[in-house]
Design a protein around this motif. Sequence first.
Motif, PDB file in Angstrom:
ATOM      1  N   LYS A 180       0.783  -1.201  -0.017  1.00 11.07           N
ATOM      2  CA  LYS A 180       0.123   0.021  -0.017  1.00 11.07           C
ATOM      3  C   LYS A 180       0.935   1.342  -0.011  1.00 11.07           C
ATOM      4  CE  LYS A 180      -4.128   2.111   1.101  1.00 11.07           C
ATOM      5  NZ  LYS A 180      -3.719   3.301   0.547  1.00 11.07           N
ATOM      6  N   ILE A 181       1.908   0.916   0.720  1.00  9.94           N
ATOM      7  CA  ILE A 181       2.804   2.405   0.818  1.00  9.94           C
ATOM      8  C   ILE A 181       3.622   2.597  -0.480  1.00  9.94           C
ATOM      9  CG2 ILE A 181       5.069   2.931   1.799  1.00  9.94           C
ATOM     10  CD1 ILE A 181       4.360   1.636   4.352  1.00  9.94           C
ATOM     11  N   GLN A 182       3.776   1.495  -1.136  1.00 10.65           N
ATOM     12  CA  GLN A 182       4.389   1.754  -2.613  1.00 10.65           C
ATOM     13  C   GLN A 182       3.453   2.223  -3.441  1.00 10.65           C
ATOM     14  OE1 GLN A 182       5.769  -1.751  -4.774  1.00 10.65           O
ATOM     15  NE2 GLN A 182       7.550  -0.922  -5.221  1.00 10.65           N
ATOM     16  N   HIS A 183       2.197   1.869  -3.307  1.00 10.23           N
ATOM     17  CA  HIS A 183       1.338   2.015  -4.419  1.00 10.23           C
ATOM     18  C   HIS A 183       0.951   3.533  -4.065  1.00 10.23           C
ATOM     19  CE1 HIS A 183      -3.023   2.958  -5.183  1.00 10.23           C
ATOM     20  NE2 HIS A 183      -2.648   2.147  -6.491  1.00 10.23           N
ATOM     21  N   ASP A 184       1.009   3.849  -2.891  1.00 17.55           N
ATOM     22  CA  ASP A 184       0.442   5.297  -2.596  1.00 17.55           C
ATOM     23  C   ASP A 184       1.561   6.276  -3.086  1.00 17.55           C
ATOM     24  OD1 ASP A 184      -1.805   4.687  -1.391  1.00 17.55           O
ATOM     25  OD2 ASP A 184      -1.118   5.170   0.538  1.00 17.55           O
TER      26      ASP A 184
ATOM     27  N   LEU B 292       3.773  10.099  -7.365  1.00 20.57           N
ATOM     28  CA  LEU B 292       4.832  10.471  -8.578  1.00 20.57           C
ATOM     29  C   LEU B 292       4.294  10.865  -9.717  1.00 20.57           C
ATOM     30  CD1 LEU B 292       7.506   7.860  -7.438  1.00 20.57           C
ATOM     31  CD2 LEU B 292       7.834  10.327  -7.388  1.00 20.57           C
ATOM     32  N   LYS B 293       3.081  10.017 -10.079  1.00 21.52           N
ATOM     33  CA  LYS B 293       2.250  10.133 -11.037  1.00 21.52           C
ATOM     34  C   LYS B 293       2.052  11.540 -11.527  1.00 21.52           C
ATOM     35  CE  LYS B 293       0.367   5.785 -12.173  1.00 21.52           C
ATOM     36  NZ  LYS B 293      -0.874   5.034 -11.668  1.00 21.52           N
ATOM     37  N   GLU B 294       1.757  12.334 -10.300  1.00 16.84           N
ATOM     38  CA  GLU B 294       1.494  13.627 -10.336  1.00 16.84           C
ATOM     39  C   GLU B 294       2.518  14.589 -11.045  1.00 16.84           C
ATOM     40  OE1 GLU B 294       0.074  14.904  -6.281  1.00 16.84           O
ATOM     41  OE2 GLU B 294      -1.339  13.180  -6.410  1.00 16.84           O
TER      42      GLU B 294
END
Length: 328
Positions: A5-9, A14-16
């Motif tokens: 979950k941490i990595q996903h968030d 980063l996508k932003e």
Amino acid sequence: RSLHKIQHDELEKLKELKDLPAITKDGERVRLLANSGLLNDLQPSLLSGAEGIGLYRTEIPFMSCSAFPTEAEQVAIYSELFAVFGNQPVFVRVLDIGGDKQLPYFQIKDEQNPALGWRGIRFCLDNTAIFRSQLVAILQASEGYKGLHILAPMVSDLEQIRSFKALIEESIELLEGNGHRINKPKIGCMIEVPAAISQIPFWAEDLDFISIGSNDLCQYLLSVDRNNPRVAGLFESSHPAVVHEIKRIIDLAAPFKLDICLCGEMASDPRAVVLLIGFGVRKLSLGAAQLPRIKKLIRTLDASQCKVIAERLCGMSSAAEIKMELER
Ligand code: PEP
Ligand code: MG
């Protein structure tokens, strides 16, 4: 929270950054391009916000074939590559086989020192039928596209650059004779054989750009096989000799109108990026997966402060000390 979950968030955050420029706090613009060799990498590269492909390793498509790909097969691959990137730059590196990169259908055997043997541009210039067909395919595929850069690996001698350029010229003439209209590509070479460094001023007139291959540069400067786990501890891009030689490359190229990129693993190492920005490198090519993190880092850096740090590092004589300082 779970690690997943941490990595996903984090990835979501980063996508932003995708459409934001890689720019330091004091306004120095850095170009981040992606390394690739598979058509499957192109979409992730675009999604990561890459401003082009800074290193397309053509040996990778060659490795996944069961025989040397024909000119037509190559045209199909390179056309797709250029189509994806519009008029953003794509640096296509010509076949870099030999050493640790063997083709399943063309093994180069009986070499006592493969890393010092028949590889990169040496192989290309000794096998002009294969090389010409690759150059013709790259150029033909580039018809209508304006961002083509052609890159020669493992160059150690001006004559290699001249022969490379002559073959590109010949290929353009051949295509134009057949009714194609080809935009003039930019031509450059990898700086990865240490002998290339002092020669930059002598080669500059023949080149549009140079690309620092820090992987092979480390291997050859330190005489450490980049793939041998027994000496992996000695493969160290923070080694003071590597730091000094990279600085020398930038300084020697500075008086000339040479575009400079660094496309080895150093481009995705946050510590090394501080050093490279400090030395004045403004174009990096790295794996798409690492690109957003490096962009995030660059946006927190101050280039003038990196310069002060880089200068200080040049007075240090141990990799451990250099690494500690960069980490700090
Ligand atoms: C390098 O040597 O740093 C490089 C980018 O090329 P490769 O890793 O393909 O040898
Ligand atoms: Mg290399």
